[in-house]
Design an enzyme around this catalytic site. Structure first.
Site, mmCIF file in Angstrom:
data_model
loop_
_atom_site.group_PDB
_atom_site.id
_atom_site.type_symbol
_atom_site.label_atom_id
_atom_site.label_comp_id
_atom_site.label_asym_id
_atom_site.label_seq_id
_atom_site.Cartn_x
_atom_site.Cartn_y
_atom_site.Cartn_z
ATOM 1 N N GLN A 188 0.821 -1.218 0.000
ATOM 2 C CA GLN A 188 0.000 0.000 0.000
ATOM 3 C C GLN A 188 0.856 1.269 0.000
ATOM 4 O OE1 GLN A 188 0.047 -2.408 2.287
ATOM 5 N NE2 GLN A 188 -0.167 -1.650 4.382
ATOM 6 N N SER A 236 16.274 -10.822 1.034
ATOM 7 C CA SER A 236 17.735 -10.718 0.980
ATOM 8 C C SER A 236 18.393 -12.088 0.819
ATOM 9 C CB SER A 236 18.230 -10.041 2.258
ATOM 10 O OG SER A 236 19.509 -9.509 2.076
ATOM 11 N N GLN A 258 22.487 -13.143 7.383
ATOM 12 C CA GLN A 258 21.537 -12.993 6.283
ATOM 13 C C GLN A 258 20.228 -13.683 6.609
ATOM 14 O OE1 GLN A 258 22.866 -11.068 3.822
ATOM 15 N NE2 GLN A 258 20.741 -10.843 3.265
ATOM 16 N N HIS A 261 17.242 -11.952 8.536
ATOM 17 C CA HIS A 261 16.406 -10.944 7.884
ATOM 18 C C HIS A 261 14.960 -11.425 7.782
ATOM 19 C CE1 HIS A 261 18.876 -7.567 6.715
ATOM 20 N NE2 HIS A 261 19.805 -8.362 6.233
ATOM 21 N N GLU A 325 22.893 -11.337 -4.441
ATOM 22 C CA GLU A 325 22.822 -9.954 -3.958
ATOM 23 C C GLU A 325 24.130 -9.604 -3.241
ATOM 24 O OE1 GLU A 325 20.078 -7.287 -0.888
ATOM 25 O OE2 GLU A 325 20.097 -9.471 -0.750
ATOM 26 N N HIS A 326 24.534 -10.465 -2.310
ATOM 27 C CA HIS A 326 25.788 -10.306 -1.586
ATOM 28 C C HIS A 326 26.682 -11.500 -1.885
ATOM 29 C CE1 HIS A 326 22.655 -8.383 1.017
ATOM 30 N NE2 HIS A 326 23.511 -7.379 0.970
ATOM 31 N N ASP A 359 26.239 -3.622 5.157
ATOM 32 C CA ASP A 359 24.845 -3.367 5.504
ATOM 33 C C ASP A 359 24.687 -2.053 6.265
ATOM 34 O OD1 ASP A 359 23.577 -5.452 4.325
ATOM 35 O OD2 ASP A 359 23.342 -6.650 6.133
ATOM 36 N N GLU A 413 16.633 6.082 -45.438
ATOM 37 C CA GLU A 413 15.532 5.633 -44.591
ATOM 38 C C GLU A 413 14.177 6.147 -45.084
ATOM 39 O OE1 GLU A 413 16.352 6.545 -40.507
ATOM 40 O OE2 GLU A 413 18.002 5.107 -40.384
ATOM 41 N N HIS A 418 13.457 14.788 -42.576
ATOM 42 C CA HIS A 418 14.728 14.778 -41.846
ATOM 43 C C HIS A 418 15.840 15.371 -42.728
ATOM 44 C CE1 HIS A 418 12.681 12.173 -39.023
ATOM 45 N NE2 HIS A 418 13.772 12.076 -38.263
#
Length: 428
Positions: A188, A236, A258, A261, A325-326, A359, A413, A418
């Site tokens: 939301q 993560s 990790q 998380h 990610e890591h 981190d 073209e 142009h």
């Protein structure tokens, strides 16, 4: 934690191992879409209702402002204040070094081209606050936004049980010069920033990590609004590549860091020794018992795995397929592996460089691509908050030099207008 042997895996099995929980993403799609659509139609009314439904908080207002933020920030413990100050300085120094003014280039005599940076005017920062409060994320997003010169920074974070924010986020807001925090979480919050409501300004780009609901919402609004996102940043993950020079207790602590998380976090150990894997698993069991979030971490570990490889090079091949990610290189030979890294969000080199340093306070950004998106995305940086606009200027000499080239290509073209844009100028 399951254990696999790399040489016994087929290409399809490796690809399957590297997949994240995509079926979960699909299963929540309808729920997220309903939330996003309702916020789009009902605005603030839906946000108040979702705060009651999801956060179990009855809000009188969707936001707090400067005076209240300062009052809340006054309650921060002194050691936390000092730690945030240190992290702020390091993160700011690293991101300030990314400011870059490009030279003007004369591509041919009389034709000059260059690029200039412009800040994205209005950005939205999502700061998670469900199972864990993350002031570090506030710094990681707020500092580059501030340095880039974004005119308006909209911050959303889930309300606490007292219908306020916490002292850590409040103190970060003060340091960043942010005078309003919206007490909105989850999908939301993403919808509110994407569409705008009576209270929440519509932004041009949304930043911030989150759970699968947040990630799904970001992807939905990117395809249905004029709002960009930083990246598809979901749960993560870490991959640790270790050899005989690694310390099993260190590696276990990195995997658990990790895992705590969330239950959907993923930890992957890739090691050159089965004995090392066994030692690390024992260390995980021992360290897990002392963690306040042991139940959450244990679920993540149970859904994770280890891969036995014959060499560090073989381990790097798997890592590049996984695109973590890591990536932690727990080896004294990390220097020789650096050129082999092609897919990773952020890399931690050697046995004394834990991922938790990045981190919080080393300076690099911790908002990074997950779920294999490190194959195509970079982590958040100063560049994430700016646009690059190209400029060009052509003199009389330049028009004479470049004119025929443009006329010939335009004719090829079939775009006569142009061609005429050049011809009419050459004749005047």
């Amino acid at each position: 934690m399951k254990i696999y042997t790399y040489k016994d895996l087929s290409k399809d099995e490796i690809a399957s191992l590297c997949l994240r929980q995509l079926e979960d993403d699909i299963s929540i799609l309808d729920r997220v879409k309903n939330i996003v659509d309702r916020v789009k139609v009902e605005g603030d009314s839906a946000l108040f209702d979702y705060a009651s439904q999801f956060d179990q908080v009855k809000l009188d207002s969707l936001f707090i402002e400067k005076e209240e933020i300062e009052q809340i920030a006054a309650g921060i413990p002194e050691d936390a204040k000092t730690a945030i100050d240190t992290a702020y300085n390091n993160i700011k120094a690293f991101h300030a070094s990314q400011v870059n003014v490009e030279d003007k280039i004369e591509t041919m005599p009389g034709v000059t081209c260059w690029r200039e940076s412009r800040a994205i005017e209005r950005v939205g920062l999502y700061i998670p606050g469900g199972s864990a409060v993350l002031p570090s994320t506030f710094l990681m997003l707020g500092i580059p936004a501030m340095l880039a010169g974004c005119k308006e920074i909209v911050v959303c974070s889930p309300p606490q049980k007292d219908a306020k924010t916490n002292c850590y986020l409040a103190y970060c807001a003060m340091k960043l010069g942010i005078n309003k925090i919206f007490l909105i979480g989850g999908a939301q919050a993403v919808a509110a920033m994407a569409y705008g409501t009576a209270s929440v300004p519509k932004v041009h780009k949304i930043f911030g990590p989150g759970n699968r609901y947040v990630t799904q919402a970001k992807q939905l609004i990117q395809s249905s609004t004029m709002t960009a996102i930083d990246m598809p940043a979901g749960p993560s993950e870490v991959l640790v590549l270790a050899d005989e020079t690694a310390n099993s207790s260190y590696v276990a602590s990195d995997l658990l860091a990790q895992a705590e998380h969330g239950a959907d976090s993923q930890t992957v150990l890739v090691a050159t020794s089965s004995d090392f894997i066994a030692k690390t698993l024992k260390e995980i069991e021992a360290q897990l018992k002392a963690l306040p979030r042991a139940e959450v971490a244990a679920k993540a570990i149970a859904n994770s795995y280890a891969v036995l490889v014959d060499s560090l090079e073989e381990g790097m091949a798997f890592s590049n397929s996984y695109a973590p990610e890591h990536l932690i290189l727990s080896t004294s030979s990390f220097e020789q592996l650096i050129p082999q890294i092609s897919n990773a969000g952020s890399v931690f080199l050697g046995n004394l460089t834990p991922e938790s340093a990045g981190d919080y306070a080393s300076g690099t950004n911790h908002t990074l691509p997950t779920s294999g998106f490190a194959k195509a995305y970079s982590g958040v940086s100063l560049d994430s908050f700016i646009k690059k606009i190209t400029f060009q200027h052509i003199s009389i000499e330049g028009l004479q030099n470049i004119g025929n080239t443009v006329e010939v290509l335009a004719s090829a073209e079939g775009l006569q207008a142009h061609r005429n844009a050049i011809t009419i100028r050459l004749k005047s």
